[in-house]
Design a protein around this motif. Sequence first.
Motif, PDB file in Angstrom:
ATOM      1  N   GLY A   1       0.813  -1.213   0.000  1.00 25.70           N
ATOM      2  CA  GLY A   1       0.000   0.000   0.000  1.00 25.70           C
ATOM      3  C   GLY A   1       0.846   1.262   0.000  1.00 25.70           C
ATOM      4  O   GLY A   1       0.422   2.309  -0.507  1.00 25.70           O
ATOM      5  N   GLY A   2       2.061   1.189   0.558  1.00 25.01           N
ATOM      6  CA  GLY A   2       2.946   2.356   0.569  1.00 25.01           C
ATOM      7  C   GLY A   2       3.305   2.815  -0.834  1.00 25.01           C
ATOM      8  O   GLY A   2       3.525   4.012  -1.070  1.00 25.01           O
ATOM      9  N   ASP A   3       3.373   1.865  -1.771  1.00 24.40           N
ATOM     10  CA  ASP A   3       3.675   2.225  -3.162  1.00 24.40           C
ATOM     11  C   ASP A   3       2.562   3.112  -3.720  1.00 24.40           C
ATOM     12  O   ASP A   3       2.813   4.100  -4.405  1.00 24.40           O
ATOM     13  N   TYR A   4       1.332   2.726  -3.420  1.00 19.72           N
ATOM     14  CA  TYR A   4       0.168   3.492  -3.880  1.00 19.72           C
ATOM     15  C   TYR A   4       0.218   4.913  -3.319  1.00 19.72           C
ATOM     16  O   TYR A   4      -0.022   5.889  -4.039  1.00 19.72           O
ATOM     17  N   GLN A   5       0.562   5.038  -2.046  1.00 19.02           N
ATOM     18  CA  GLN A   5       0.620   6.365  -1.429  1.00 19.02           C
ATOM     19  C   GLN A   5       1.728   7.217  -2.033  1.00 19.02           C
ATOM     20  O   GLN A   5       1.549   8.419  -2.241  1.00 19.02           O
ATOM     21  N   LEU A   6       2.863   6.605  -2.332  1.00 16.90           N
ATOM     22  CA  LEU A   6       3.976   7.338  -2.946  1.00 16.90           C
ATOM     23  C   LEU A   6       3.574   7.920  -4.289  1.00 16.90           C
ATOM     24  O   LEU A   6       3.754   9.117  -4.554  1.00 16.90           O
ATOM     25  N   TRP A   7       2.993   7.075  -5.150  1.00 16.17           N
ATOM     26  CA  TRP A   7       2.614   7.546  -6.478  1.00 16.17           C
ATOM     27  C   TRP A   7       1.435   8.518  -6.407  1.00 16.17           C
ATOM     28  O   TRP A   7       1.330   9.428  -7.231  1.00 16.17           O
ATOM     29  N   SER A   8       0.556   8.350  -5.429  1.00 20.22           N
ATOM     30  CA  SER A   8      -0.556   9.289  -5.253  1.00 20.22           C
ATOM     31  C   SER A   8      -0.027  10.679  -4.942  1.00 20.22           C
ATOM     32  O   SER A   8      -0.532  11.693  -5.445  1.00 20.22           O
ATOM     33  N   PHE A   9       1.006  10.728  -4.106  1.00 19.78           N
ATOM     34  CA  PHE A   9       1.607  12.011  -3.745  1.00 19.78           C
ATOM     35  C   PHE A   9       2.136  12.730  -4.988  1.00 19.78           C
ATOM     36  O   PHE A   9       1.890  13.925  -5.184  1.00 19.78           O
ATOM     37  N   PHE A  10       2.845  11.984  -5.836  1.00 23.62           N
ATOM     38  CA  PHE A  10       3.386  12.605  -7.051  1.00 23.62           C
ATOM     39  C   PHE A  10       2.266  12.997  -8.015  1.00 23.62           C
ATOM     40  O   PHE A  10       2.349  14.024  -8.692  1.00 23.62           O
ATOM     41  N   ALA A  11       1.223  12.203  -8.072  1.00 25.95           N
ATOM     42  CA  ALA A  11       0.101  12.511  -8.954  1.00 25.95           C
ATOM     43  C   ALA A  11      -0.576  13.810  -8.532  1.00 25.95           C
ATOM     44  O   ALA A  11      -0.989  14.624  -9.377  1.00 25.95           O
ATOM     45  N   GLU A  12      -0.680  14.026  -7.229  1.00 27.34           N
ATOM     46  CA  GLU A  12      -1.320  15.237  -6.718  1.00 27.34           C
ATOM     47  C   GLU A  12      -0.533  16.494  -7.075  1.00 27.34           C
ATOM     48  O   GLU A  12      -1.098  17.591  -7.148  1.00 27.34           O
ATOM     49  N   GLN A  13       0.767  16.347  -7.294  1.00 25.93           N
ATOM     50  CA  GLN A  13       1.598  17.500  -7.664  1.00 25.93           C
ATOM     51  C   GLN A  13       1.583  17.769  -9.174  1.00 25.93           C
ATOM     52  O   GLN A  13       2.133  18.747  -9.651  1.00 25.93           O
ATOM     53  N   SER A  14       0.948  16.856  -9.920  1.00 23.32           N
ATOM     54  CA  SER A  14       0.992  16.936 -11.384  1.00 23.32           C
ATOM     55  C   SER A  14      -0.214  17.690 -11.944  1.00 23.32           C
ATOM     56  O   SER A  14      -1.312  17.664 -11.378  1.00 23.32           O
ATOM     57  N   SER A  15      -0.001  18.348 -13.083  1.00 22.48           N
ATOM     58  CA  SER A  15      -1.108  19.013 -13.783  1.00 22.48           C
ATOM     59  C   SER A  15      -1.997  17.969 -14.473  1.00 22.48           C
ATOM     60  O   SER A  15      -3.096  18.275 -14.922  1.00 22.48           O
ATOM     61  N   ASN A  16      -1.495  16.734 -14.542  1.00 24.39           N
ATOM     62  CA  ASN A  16      -2.220  15.649 -15.203  1.00 24.39           C
ATOM     63  C   ASN A  16      -2.735  14.645 -14.166  1.00 24.39           C
ATOM     64  O   ASN A  16      -2.722  13.437 -14.384  1.00 24.39           O
ATOM     65  N   GLN A  17      -3.194  15.179 -13.023  1.00 22.54           N
ATOM     66  CA  GLN A  17      -3.527  14.354 -11.864  1.00 22.54           C
ATOM     67  C   GLN A  17      -4.594  13.300 -12.158  1.00 22.54           C
ATOM     68  O   GLN A  17      -4.440  12.132 -11.785  1.00 22.54           O
ATOM     69  N   GLU A  18      -5.647  13.691 -12.847  1.00 19.80           N
ATOM     70  CA  GLU A  18      -6.755  12.766 -13.089  1.00 19.80           C
ATOM     71  C   GLU A  18      -6.304  11.534 -13.874  1.00 19.80           C
ATOM     72  O   GLU A  18      -6.623  10.397 -13.518  1.00 19.80           O
ATOM     73  N   THR A  19      -5.524  11.765 -14.950  1.00 22.29           N
ATOM     74  CA  THR A  19      -5.034  10.652 -15.768  1.00 22.29           C
ATOM     75  C   THR A  19      -4.086   9.764 -14.972  1.00 22.29           C
ATOM     76  O   THR A  19      -4.176   8.527 -15.020  1.00 22.29           O
ATOM     77  N   MET A  20      -3.179  10.388 -14.214  1.00 24.02           N
ATOM     78  CA  MET A  20      -2.201   9.627 -13.444  1.00 24.02           C
ATOM     79  C   MET A  20      -2.870   8.768 -12.370  1.00 24.02           C
ATOM     80  O   MET A  20      -2.481   7.617 -12.146  1.00 24.02           O
ATOM     81  N   MET A  21      -3.894   9.306 -11.716  1.00 24.71           N
ATOM     82  CA  MET A  21      -4.588   8.540 -10.692  1.00 24.71           C
ATOM     83  C   MET A  21      -5.374   7.376 -11.301  1.00 24.71           C
ATOM     84  O   MET A  21      -5.449   6.286 -10.718  1.00 24.71           O
TER      85      MET A  21
END
Length: 627
Positions: free
Chosen positions: A359-379
């Motif tokens: 689950g920590g992997d999911y949280q790590l990538w979620s954090f980076f996705a939230e900083q991205s202008s392409n958040q919806e696609t990344m999530m």
Amino acid sequence: MTLSNENVKKQLESKNNIGDRGISQYEEQIYKTLRRYWGYSSFLPLQKETILSILKGEDSLTVLPTGGGKSLCFQLPALLKQGMAVVVSPLISLMKDQVDNLQDMGIASCYLNSSLLITQKRAVIELIQKRKIKLLYISPERLEDIETMNMLSSVGISFFVIDEAHCISHWGHDFRTSYRNLRMIKEKFKNINTHAFTATATQKVQSDVIEQLGVDNPKIYVGLMDRPNLTYRVSSRNQILEQIIEVLEKHTDEAGIIYCLRRRDVDSISKSLKMRGIDNLPYHAGMSDKERRISQEKFTNEEVNIIVATIAFGMGINHSNIRFVIHAGMPKSIEHYQQETGRAGRDGLPASCYMFYGGGDYQLWSFFAEQSSNQETMMKKLNTIYNFCAQPQCRHKMLSNYFGQEYKKTSCLACDYCLNEIDMVEDASVIGEKILLAVAETQQEAYGFGANYVKDVLKGKITEKVKRMGHEYLPIFGAMNEKSEKFIYYAIEQLVGQGFLSKTGEFPTLSITSDGERLLQGEAEPMLAKPLMSTKKKKISKMIRARKEIEWAEIDQDLFQALRKKRSELALKKRVPAYIIFGDKSLRDMASQKPVTREEFSGIYGVGENKMNSYANIFIKLIKDYK
């Protein structure tokens, strides 16, 4: 014989239904070229069709899986057309490997990039201007250089190739600005065809690549994304070092990559493996250029079999002999997973892919996705790969479906699910309901709780926090006390991956989704797997050994290792990666057929004219001495 563009076009257009009425005179030349330089007698799926499109002067987009032979699709027609083909490639290491390989086959090729000294650059430009080069590799940035463009305009260009074309698309890929500007090719070279190649592209990415390049009504060739020679295994991460060592014990004397999410993980795992006597080298962006180059060269020259790396060790790796890939963490998308696992078994021989996720992997990538202008696609992509990990299913089928392709086999017999390595939970709905009720009953107005806390409540553990919250008096407290903590936590992870629960917040708390509500109402059912137990692990190891014995039944393994050692010696002497001399497939063929004459050696897989002249006597002597 070299044909002009016009002659090629006339010959091909004069034949109706190319490939359906037998081999034309020109197609015979294609096969002769294939045999002469590559030492192959047949094409892989869609290679021939793509080659014919290039020779007919049609723009094209070709999507073939890693190991599907994309490079041959443009290298071969470059030899049959007048002029020089220009290949736009993203990485210096990738250019070098391609050019080293071509030169070893006797094909005039070179690259122009920042790694060249001024004298080397001048020598390359002189060869180009004298029209002695058939394939030129350059970076997308170099096309923005006026000097380079003027030089290309002054020589005959046969066609342009955009390699790793998915880099052009903005749909969830990291891209370089210069890749997005490649439309300039069509603007400045209006009458020259452009051909895009990639191993990973959804339908949306394909459309974006075509639009960004501005190509004219291109022919589109999309191969099957499935890699039947790869066996996929996915399980939760628990004592990752021990899990990695268990895998390595199954792949003694074989080349493999261990992918980590963070640089510190690379350093830690690499150091710990060395302390256990397992030779390996690290690779990540925090190392100096020199350190990374040494690690890569030692790995590709087979001085060391294992490399521990971040995804910085990526597209530039053309190593055909990698027999396994381990993911010590979950990548951020299916595309990344497909690319990284695609580095295994590029030669078409069996290879294994292992992923250990948490689950920590999911949280790590979620954090980076939230900083991205392409958040919806990344999530969206992140949730898809988390589901791939957490929902027991045929891995090959899920990957094929993701790329819009139907998987028709009822069982792939090449993943943990289809090989019956996963034990399923029989009362999955009951387990799922208990976990969701625990989440609901512990929920507070202002906040919820994470997976570890919910696990403690279900297990019936009276911790300080449980006592403080008064949750030992809840009806759900201890409802799963007969299950192990590992079982409960693994089930929670699967419910999150399958969309029945969600994790939110900086310190991730669990909440019930709309699908979770449906589960509680008896309208949906999860698929839950049990954690892999030691008895099952032993059974799997035994099965893997049995499959390997079948795979090597006709091959002299001692001779293969002797041939491999000779390959490494030659590679070091020539300062090229070992697989450029010969791939494992060729060495296995030698270890099986044991050729002792030049005529016999010429029939070995991958022995073209130049390799015959360069290596036949060396390997024949080794085989004779071995006998």
